[in-house]
Design a protein around this motif. Structure first.
Motif, PDB file in Angstrom:
ATOM      1  N   ARG A 175       0.809  -1.206   0.000  1.00 29.31           N
ATOM      2  CA  ARG A 175       0.000   0.000   0.000  1.00 29.31           C
ATOM      3  C   ARG A 175       0.852   1.270   0.000  1.00 29.31           C
ATOM      4  O   ARG A 175       0.400   2.332  -0.377  1.00 29.31           O
ATOM      5  CB  ARG A 175      -0.912  -0.008   1.224  1.00 29.31           C
ATOM      6  N   MET A 176       2.084   1.125   0.466  1.00 32.05           N
ATOM      7  CA  MET A 176       2.970   2.291   0.490  1.00 32.05           C
ATOM      8  C   MET A 176       3.621   2.518  -0.866  1.00 32.05           C
ATOM      9  O   MET A 176       4.341   3.501  -1.054  1.00 32.05           O
ATOM     10  CB  MET A 176       4.045   2.085   1.563  1.00 32.05           C
ATOM     11  N   LEU A 177       3.409   1.618  -1.782  1.00 31.75           N
ATOM     12  CA  LEU A 177       4.017   1.755  -3.106  1.00 31.75           C
ATOM     13  C   LEU A 177       3.083   2.545  -4.006  1.00 31.75           C
ATOM     14  O   LEU A 177       1.931   2.148  -4.230  1.00 31.75           O
ATOM     15  CB  LEU A 177       4.289   0.374  -3.715  1.00 31.75           C
ATOM     16  N   ARG A 178       3.581   3.675  -4.500  1.00 31.00           N
ATOM     17  CA  ARG A 178       2.800   4.493  -5.423  1.00 31.00           C
ATOM     18  C   ARG A 178       3.603   4.631  -6.707  1.00 31.00           C
ATOM     19  O   ARG A 178       4.690   5.204  -6.709  1.00 31.00           O
ATOM     20  CB  ARG A 178       2.521   5.863  -4.821  1.00 31.00           C
ATOM     21  N   ALA A 179       3.053   4.101  -7.762  1.00 30.63           N
ATOM     22  CA  ALA A 179       3.765   4.133  -9.041  1.00 30.63           C
ATOM     23  C   ALA A 179       3.976   5.574  -9.486  1.00 30.63           C
ATOM     24  O   ALA A 179       3.069   6.402  -9.384  1.00 30.63           O
ATOM     25  CB  ALA A 179       2.979   3.358 -10.094  1.00 30.63           C
ATOM     26  N   LEU A 180       5.178   5.871  -9.968  1.00 28.26           N
ATOM     27  CA  LEU A 180       5.418   7.216 -10.480  1.00 28.26           C
ATOM     28  C   LEU A 180       4.757   7.390 -11.838  1.00 28.26           C
ATOM     29  O   LEU A 180       4.383   8.490 -12.215  1.00 28.26           O
ATOM     30  CB  LEU A 180       6.922   7.481 -10.598  1.00 28.26           C
ATOM     31  N   SER A 181       4.668   6.332 -12.584  1.00 26.99           N
ATOM     32  CA  SER A 181       3.931   6.433 -13.840  1.00 26.99           C
ATOM     33  C   SER A 181       3.293   5.086 -14.114  1.00 26.99           C
ATOM     34  O   SER A 181       3.828   4.044 -13.734  1.00 26.99           O
ATOM     35  CB  SER A 181       4.859   6.827 -14.990  1.00 26.99           C
ATOM     36  N   ASN A 182       2.165   5.135 -14.745  1.00 29.87           N
ATOM     37  CA  ASN A 182       1.440   3.914 -15.058  1.00 29.87           C
ATOM     38  C   ASN A 182       0.966   4.022 -16.501  1.00 29.87           C
ATOM     39  O   ASN A 182       0.204   4.920 -16.836  1.00 29.87           O
ATOM     40  CB  ASN A 182       0.243   3.762 -14.110  1.00 29.87           C
ATOM     41  N   PRO A 183       1.472   3.167 -17.359  1.00 31.60           N
ATOM     42  CA  PRO A 183       1.109   3.288 -18.777  1.00 31.60           C
ATOM     43  C   PRO A 183      -0.357   2.959 -19.051  1.00 31.60           C
ATOM     44  O   PRO A 183      -0.848   3.244 -20.135  1.00 31.60           O
ATOM     45  CB  PRO A 183       2.030   2.277 -19.453  1.00 31.60           C
ATOM     46  N   TYR A 184      -1.023   2.396 -18.067  1.00 32.06           N
ATOM     47  CA  TYR A 184      -2.396   1.960 -18.318  1.00 32.06           C
ATOM     48  C   TYR A 184      -3.391   2.944 -17.723  1.00 32.06           C
ATOM     49  O   TYR A 184      -3.220   3.406 -16.600  1.00 32.06           O
ATOM     50  CB  TYR A 184      -2.629   0.577 -17.701  1.00 32.06           C
ATOM     51  N   PRO A 185      -4.424   3.266 -18.490  1.00 34.44           N
ATOM     52  CA  PRO A 185      -5.463   4.133 -17.925  1.00 34.44           C
ATOM     53  C   PRO A 185      -6.193   3.418 -16.801  1.00 34.44           C
ATOM     54  O   PRO A 185      -6.291   2.190 -16.801  1.00 34.44           O
ATOM     55  CB  PRO A 185      -6.394   4.397 -19.119  1.00 34.44           C
ATOM     56  N   VAL A 186      -6.666   4.181 -15.880  1.00 32.19           N
ATOM     57  CA  VAL A 186      -7.460   3.598 -14.797  1.00 32.19           C
ATOM     58  C   VAL A 186      -8.841   3.291 -15.352  1.00 32.19           C
ATOM     59  O   VAL A 186      -9.507   4.168 -15.900  1.00 32.19           O
ATOM     60  CB  VAL A 186      -7.563   4.575 -13.621  1.00 32.19           C
ATOM     61  N   ARG A 187      -9.227   2.067 -15.279  1.00 30.22           N
ATOM     62  CA  ARG A 187     -10.567   1.721 -15.762  1.00 30.22           C
ATOM     63  C   ARG A 187     -11.067   0.480 -15.039  1.00 30.22           C
ATOM     64  O   ARG A 187     -10.285  -0.253 -14.410  1.00 30.22           O
ATOM     65  CB  ARG A 187     -10.569   1.491 -17.271  1.00 30.22           C
ATOM     66  N   GLU A 188     -12.357   0.278 -15.168  1.00 30.52           N
ATOM     67  CA  GLU A 188     -12.957  -0.892 -14.560  1.00 30.52           C
ATOM     68  C   GLU A 188     -12.499  -2.141 -15.297  1.00 30.52           C
ATOM     69  O   GLU A 188     -12.292  -2.115 -16.521  1.00 30.52           O
ATOM     70  CB  GLU A 188     -14.488  -0.809 -14.644  1.00 30.52           C
ATOM     71  N   PRO A 189     -12.345  -3.230 -14.598  1.00 31.34           N
ATOM     72  CA  PRO A 189     -12.012  -4.472 -15.307  1.00 31.34           C
ATOM     73  C   PRO A 189     -13.202  -4.966 -16.125  1.00 31.34           C
ATOM     74  O   PRO A 189     -14.349  -4.681 -15.811  1.00 31.34           O
ATOM     75  CB  PRO A 189     -11.691  -5.433 -14.167  1.00 31.34           C
ATOM     76  N   ASP A 190     -12.894  -5.683 -17.189  1.00 34.70           N
ATOM     77  CA  ASP A 190     -13.969  -6.280 -17.987  1.00 34.70           C
ATOM     78  C   ASP A 190     -14.614  -7.444 -17.263  1.00 34.70           C
ATOM     79  O   ASP A 190     -15.771  -7.757 -17.483  1.00 34.70           O
ATOM     80  CB  ASP A 190     -13.409  -6.750 -19.329  1.00 34.70           C
ATOM     81  N   ARG A 191     -13.847  -8.120 -16.450  1.00 37.30           N
ATOM     82  CA  ARG A 191     -14.434  -9.212 -15.668  1.00 37.30           C
ATOM     83  C   ARG A 191     -13.525  -9.541 -14.489  1.00 37.30           C
ATOM     84  O   ARG A 191     -12.367  -9.118 -14.457  1.00 37.30           O
ATOM     85  CB  ARG A 191     -14.657 -10.458 -16.532  1.00 37.30           C
ATOM     86  N   ILE A 192     -14.104 -10.270 -13.571  1.00 36.62           N
ATOM     87  CA  ILE A 192     -13.341 -10.698 -12.408  1.00 36.62           C
ATOM     88  C   ILE A 192     -13.054 -12.186 -12.545  1.00 36.62           C
ATOM     89  O   ILE A 192     -13.955 -12.975 -12.817  1.00 36.62           O
ATOM     90  CB  ILE A 192     -14.120 -10.420 -11.109  1.00 36.62           C
ATOM     91  N   LEU A 193     -11.812 -12.531 -12.393  1.00 39.75           N
ATOM     92  CA  LEU A 193     -11.429 -13.939 -12.433  1.00 39.75           C
ATOM     93  C   LEU A 193     -11.142 -14.406 -11.017  1.00 39.75           C
ATOM     94  O   LEU A 193     -10.495 -13.714 -10.240  1.00 39.75           O
ATOM     95  CB  LEU A 193     -10.155 -14.133 -13.262  1.00 39.75           C
ATOM     96  N   GLU A 194     -11.619 -15.586 -10.746  1.00 36.18           N
ATOM     97  CA  GLU A 194     -11.348 -16.158  -9.431  1.00 36.18           C
ATOM     98  C   GLU A 194     -10.047 -16.950  -9.496  1.00 36.18           C
ATOM     99  O   GLU A 194      -9.894 -17.831 -10.327  1.00 36.18           O
ATOM    100  CB  GLU A 194     -12.505 -17.082  -9.058  1.00 36.18           C
ATOM    101  N   VAL A 195      -9.136 -16.601  -8.621  1.00 33.26           N
ATOM    102  CA  VAL A 195      -7.876 -17.335  -8.538  1.00 33.26           C
ATOM    103  C   VAL A 195      -7.709 -17.785  -7.096  1.00 33.26           C
ATOM    104  O   VAL A 195      -7.157 -17.076  -6.266  1.00 33.26           O
ATOM    105  CB  VAL A 195      -6.690 -16.463  -8.979  1.00 33.26           C
ATOM    106  N   ARG A 196      -8.250 -18.945  -6.789  1.00 28.14           N
ATOM    107  CA  ARG A 196      -8.128 -19.477  -5.445  1.00 28.14           C
ATOM    108  C   ARG A 196      -6.829 -20.265  -5.344  1.00 28.14           C
ATOM    109  O   ARG A 196      -6.545 -21.093  -6.192  1.00 28.14           O
ATOM    110  CB  ARG A 196      -9.339 -20.346  -5.107  1.00 28.14           C
ATOM    111  N   LEU A 197      -6.072 -19.949  -4.338  1.00 32.14           N
ATOM    112  CA  LEU A 197      -4.823 -20.663  -4.136  1.00 32.14           C
ATOM    113  C   LEU A 197      -5.125 -21.820  -3.189  1.00 32.14           C
ATOM    114  O   LEU A 197      -5.571 -21.615  -2.057  1.00 32.14           O
ATOM    115  CB  LEU A 197      -3.776 -19.719  -3.547  1.00 32.14           C
ATOM    116  N   THR A 198      -4.950 -23.001  -3.684  1.00 35.31           N
ATOM    117  CA  THR A 198      -5.381 -24.187  -2.943  1.00 35.31           C
ATOM    118  C   THR A 198      -4.231 -25.192  -2.882  1.00 35.31           C
ATOM    119  O   THR A 198      -3.147 -24.940  -3.395  1.00 35.31           O
ATOM    120  CB  THR A 198      -6.606 -24.833  -3.621  1.00 35.31           C
TER     121      THR A 198
END
Lengths: 257, 772
Positions: free
Chosen positions: B633-656
């Motif tokens: 949380r303390m990491l703030r990118a100085l630049s981000n090539p990607y626009p801030v936008r909503e994701p197209d979908r949510i993928l479930e990645v359960r670590l099991t």
């Protein structure tokens, strides 16, 4: 020779079933690939692994007039996370006699739950005489409370039914000193006269062993072992100069490779 | 033509890790090297060598006869050709960790496009342009070769000036060496998952704990806790799977004391790389403040810290300014406290190592690490065909199911799960969404479950380690740190105008904020030893037994009585007491004030009542109170090539996985049996990581950046590896902008080897189906 053939007759279908299982798994994989043209063959394959565990290799000095006994109890497995070949053997020899009990099991083991394997196969008892072959099904695993559990049901070549319950627990006193209580109960559904087995409890064995794990592989131990035979087994034991109850001070080594 | 970056053809040539100080001269920085006619060419030869780390020679795998492999130093914008000769008797590969490059050059056999590994005796040519700068590393992606020594640092000099300056530049590559054959290690773990654990709970330790317990209640709690773990058949001492490691810095043992030389007053850049196969490290330099300037190769707003935890495969670049000609000790303590990697900062080489400090207390897993309330599950898994969990891969959860809630059936929650509904949620600040506060009604249906004994046990603070800070060393140190002028260094050296936004100024604020924290002397605070605290009845906490009282958006903080309110959320989470407590309701990240599209898992789940999932970003290194510990949380990118936008979908990645049988998986399917996860080129997916195991998993996705939703909006950091703590849920956005096949796996080597891996395919054509 005859025995060997019979054993093989029981083992072969088992291996056949195993091979079929693998074949169908492979088939499923290739179907996946067929339906999913983008998929590559997996880069990682199943890890095969195995182990040999002799929980007991011991010599018991009979207390209170009980006979001295040499005893072993071991198992070995090899395979993948889900499918394994599992071999179990146990037996004991009283001093001055031939092997009183000697059995070996060859099982196919399948992981069916987080803590449990289903196992099925054959068991061959070379002793006591007359020798017997059994079919085996069972579950082995870890019960809540961290109890190692092995439940098995047997049907002999003659159709006799019996069962066995084994429980043990590893109590770590220090990181290397482990106290292991264990109980084994054998039950029979009917009387088997020639083996001295009555219906109901045939025998109960309880032990308490304190081992020191120099390494995980090598751990010498001392302990006590109590055996109680019931019914005809007890009577036969007495008839043969033995006792229905016996207690030994045991010392031995646990090997795990 | 052949040219090696800073080659030293000797074993353990620690000198290779020192990048010549003036290499980044200002003129060189100003000159982009784009436009070279010929790509530079490098030759690497992989072969078996005999290596003696512990006193007995062992077989290792070296590159150009060096372990670690030699430093590869590239320049942003150039194209490189790397010829890799395999002189082993087995197939090999090299993966360029963190590099953005074509799939076919990524070096994962069977996954990277058209790459099946480098067969024994063959030479493979890699060729790719370098489109980024920073600190990375390279390693084998075949079997367990990485554990055997096939790893090396990779540094890309930037085309343009970096927004910070420094006088000296060193690589600090951490790793773990075992004399055991890595295959044997896996076999041992599989036949006995506790094979390497000699820190189990024992009857002796129980007697100790009971003797130390202040009263009958505490003793009862200790017994109850023991029984509960036994009942669940889990081991709270299972922090590190493998022991017997010797920890190395640039291939050197602590005794060999790798030394980074400095002159007093100089600013030294330390490029930390964790190339440990199985080891997390807690890093500190007693007496020196560190300023993190890059994370995983990407510039971040400089942030001053005292300690950080580095998971396998992560890299952090920090600046330090050693003064006074002292010898400073760079300490990297393994998370399970089995040893240190250590190096020195000194004005001359060849000094003996400083004595290692005693180990900090070993962490114990808590009920929070067990999770049990992960929020809605059953989302899109990204596979083409429906996928179900295989038997034996999910721990039985009955006794851990604290809240016993099935969120998927909750009204209003169903929309959260499907990607389609996401569009309508754009711009929502979920923390203010009244509909999200479902704590009260949710558990009603299964309220009986809440009373299960296991639900109360985690609240027994008396069994939590590290709560009694009164005897921790270094209590007074933090205040002197706060007054250290170190910060000026970083901000002063930032060329004005090169930093987008108010980056360097936020830094100063952070210092002030911390000053207030670090001035606290916790040793005098009554009640920090919770075992003696009267009235610590947590049953009134949200969801801890009386779910109907839950007010999840305003979690109560029992220790708020003692702790002055921290100025910023991330600093509070850095305080050592916070992480364990964070699991109990006040771990909800303060995402409300930042990006409006921050529908992170943690914030989404914060309102469900029941036990709030642990703060996925809290880090507990066992640092003394007031020490600043880096979190994502303390990491703030100085630049981000990607626009801030909503994701197209949510993928479930359960670590099991199955910790008893020692195999690991993603979504209940080991790699050998799993389908690829298929993404569409150009889409943005939100990977919702749900760690259902009790181990930390540093999850690495090749080919694209991962953006953990830490609550910094457009400044969320860009990382290649995300450490997912036990029992936690965390959202990571991925812009699928790189076509091809990519590996996606846990970077704990033996977790990957035993199944915690997937292929991610980014395809042009739209997805045909999913089970979402």
């Amino acid at each position: 020779m005859r025995r060997t053939t019979r054993g093989a007759a029981l083992v072969l279908p088992l291996l056949g079933a195993l091979a079929a299982g693998q074949a169908s798994a492979q088939q499923a994989v290739s179907q996946n690939l067929a339906h999913d043209p983008g998929a590559h063959a997996p880069a990682s394959h199943e890890v095969y692994f195995g182990a040999v565990l002799f929980d007991r290799l011991e010599w018991g000095v009979g207390l209170d007039g009980s006979p001295n006994v040499a005893r072993w109890d071991g198992q070995a497995w090899y395979g993948t996370d889900y499918d394994k070949i599992w071999i179990k053997t146990q037996g004991e020899v009283e001093r001055g006699r031939r092997a009183e009990n000697a059995e070996v099991q060859l099982l196919y083991s399948r992981l069916i739950g987080y803590y449990w394997d289903f196992q099925a196969g054959v068991r061959y008892d070379a002793r006591p005489r007359p020798d017997r072959t059994y079919g085996v099904i069972g579950v082995q695993g870890l019960a809540p409370g961290l109890f190692e559990v092995d439940l098995q049901a047997f049907v002999s070549e003659r159709g006799d039914l019996s069962a066995r319950v084994e429980l043990s627990y590893d109590l770590y006193i220090t990181q290397r000193l482990v106290l292991q209580p264990n109980v084994e109960v054998n039950l029979a559904a009917q009387r088997v006269r020639e083996l001295g087995v009555n219906s109901g409890f045939s025998d109960v064995e309880a032990g308490l062993r304190l081992r020191y794990e120099f390494t995980r592989e090598v751990a010498p131990y001392v302990g006590v072992n109590y055996t109680r035979r019931f019914g005809e087994a007890a009577r036969y034991a007495r008839d043969e100069g033995g006792r229905a109850e016996s207690v030994e001070f045991v010392s031995g080594i646990r090997l795990f490779f | 033509m052949a040219e090696l970056s800073l080659p030293r053809r000797s074993m353990l040539a620690a000198g290779i890790a020192a990048i010549a100080a003036p290499a980044l001269s200002r003129s060189a920085l100003a000159q982009p090297v784009i436009g070279r006619m010929m790509p530079r060419e490098f030759n690497l030869a992989i072969e078996h060598v005999s290596l003696n780390i512990t006193g007995s020679p062992r077989s290792a795998i070296a590159v150009n006869r060096s372990v670690p492999a030699p430093v590869l130093r590239f320049r942003e914008g150039e194209e490189v050709v790397i010829n890799v000769a395999n002189r082993l008797r087995e197939s090999t590969s090299i993966h360029w960790h963190g590099l953005i490059l074509p799939s076919g050059q990524d070096g994962v056999p069977g996954i990277s496009d058209g790459f099946q590994g480098i067969a024994a005796g063959e030479t493979h040519q890699y060729r790719f342009p370098l489109v980024q700068a920073g600190t990375y590393w390279y390693h084998s992606h075949s079997g367990t070769q990485e554990q055997a020594g096939l790893y090396g640092p990779l540094v890309i000099d930037p085309a343009r000036a970096e927004p910070f300056g420094f006088d000296r530049d060193y690589i600090i590559q951490l790793s773990d060496w075992t004399d055991e054959n890595p295959h044997r290690v896996i076999q041992n773990l599989k036949r006995d998952a506790g094979y390497y654990n000699y820190n189990k709970r024992t009857a002796a330790s129980l007697a100790n704990e009971l003797a130390r317990a202040p009263n009958a209640q505490a003793r009862e709690a200790i017994i109850r806790d023991r029984m509960m773990w036994g009942e669940m058949r889990m081991d709270p001492t299972d922090i590190e799977d493998v022991t017997g490691y010797t920890f190395l810095v640039n291939g050197r043992t602590p005794e060999q004391n790798f030394t980074a030389a400095y002159r007093p007053g100089e600013t030294v850049r330390l490029r930390f790389i964790n190339s440990g196969a199985m080891s997390h490290f807690d890093v500190r330099i007693p007496g020196l403040e560190m300023t993190v300037v890059q994370a995983h190769g990407n510039n971040v707003q400089p942030v001053a810290i005292d300690e950080f935890r580095i998971a396998p495969a992560e890299t952090f670049d920090v600046l330090v300014r050693p003064t006074g000609g002292r010898q400073f000790q760079i300490l990297a303590e393994s998370m399970g406290r089995q040893g240190f990697a250590s190096a020195s900062l000194a004005t001359q080489n060849g000094l003996p190592m400083l004595p290692l400090p005693s180990h900090r207390e070993r962490p114990l897993l808590t009920m929070a690490d067990m999770g049990g309330n992960y929020g809605p599950r059953g989302l899109d898994r990204g596979t083409l065909r429906p996928e179900t969990d295989r038997p034996g891969q999910i721990a039985p959860m009955e006794s851990m199911d604290m809240g016993g809630m099935d969120h998927s059936g909750m009204p209003g929650m169903s929309g959260m799960g499907s990607g389609g509904a996401q569009g309508g949620m754009q711009g929502m600040d979920h923390s203010n969404m009244p509909g999200m506060n479902r704590g009260a009604p949710a558990p009603a249906g299964r309220g009986g479950r809440v009373q299960a004994p296991s639900g109360t046990a985690p609240m027994d603070h008396s069994t939590m380690p590290g709560m009694d800070h009164s005897n921790m060393p270094g209590m007074g140190r933090s205040s002197s740190l706060a007054s250290d002028p170190m910060f000026r260094l970083a901000s002063a050296s930032i060329p004005s105008g090169s930093v987008p936004g108010p980056g360097n100024f936020t830094l100063a604020q952070a210092t002030r904020g911390q000053g207030g924290m670090s001035g606290m002397d916790h040793s005098n605070m009554p009640g920090m030893d919770h075992s003696t605290m009267p009235g610590m009845d947590h049953s009134g906490m949200p969801g801890m037994g009386q779910p109907q009282q839950a007010r999840p958006t305003q979690p109560r903080r029992p220790q708020g009585q003692q702790n002055p309110p921290a100025p910023r959320r991330d600093q509070r989470s850095a305080a050592p007491a916070a992480p364990d407590h964070s699991a109990m309701g006040h771990g909800a990240p303060g995402t409300g004030q930042v990006g409006q599209v921050d529908t992170s898992a943690a914030s989404a789940h914060a309102g469900h009542g029941g036990m709030t999932p642990p703060d996925p970003f809290a880090v507990n290194t066992g640092a003394p109170p007031g020490a600043r510990v880096l979190t994502y949380r303390m990491l703030r990118a100085l630049s981000n090539p990607y626009p801030v936008r909503e994701p197209d979908r949510i993928l479930e990645v359960r670590l099991t996985g199955n910790m008893e049988r020692y195999f690991w998986a993603i979504n209940g399917n080991r790699f050998s049996e799993a389908q690829p996860i298929v993404l569409t080129l150009g889409e943005r997916v939100r990977m919702r990581f749900i760690n259902e195991t009790m181990m930390s998993h540093p999850m690495h996705l090749h080919g694209v950046w991962m953006q953990p939703q830490v609550g910094n909006g457009a400044q969320n950091p860009l990382l290649h590896t995300i450490s997912v703590k036990p029992g936690s849920t965390l959202d990571v956005d991925v812009e699928a902008d790189a076509e091809g096949g990519w590996a996606f796996h846990c970077h704990m080597l033996f977790h990957m080897e035993t199944g915690m891996m997937r292929k991610v395919e980014i395809r042009r054509q739209p997805r045909v189906a999913s089970n979402g």
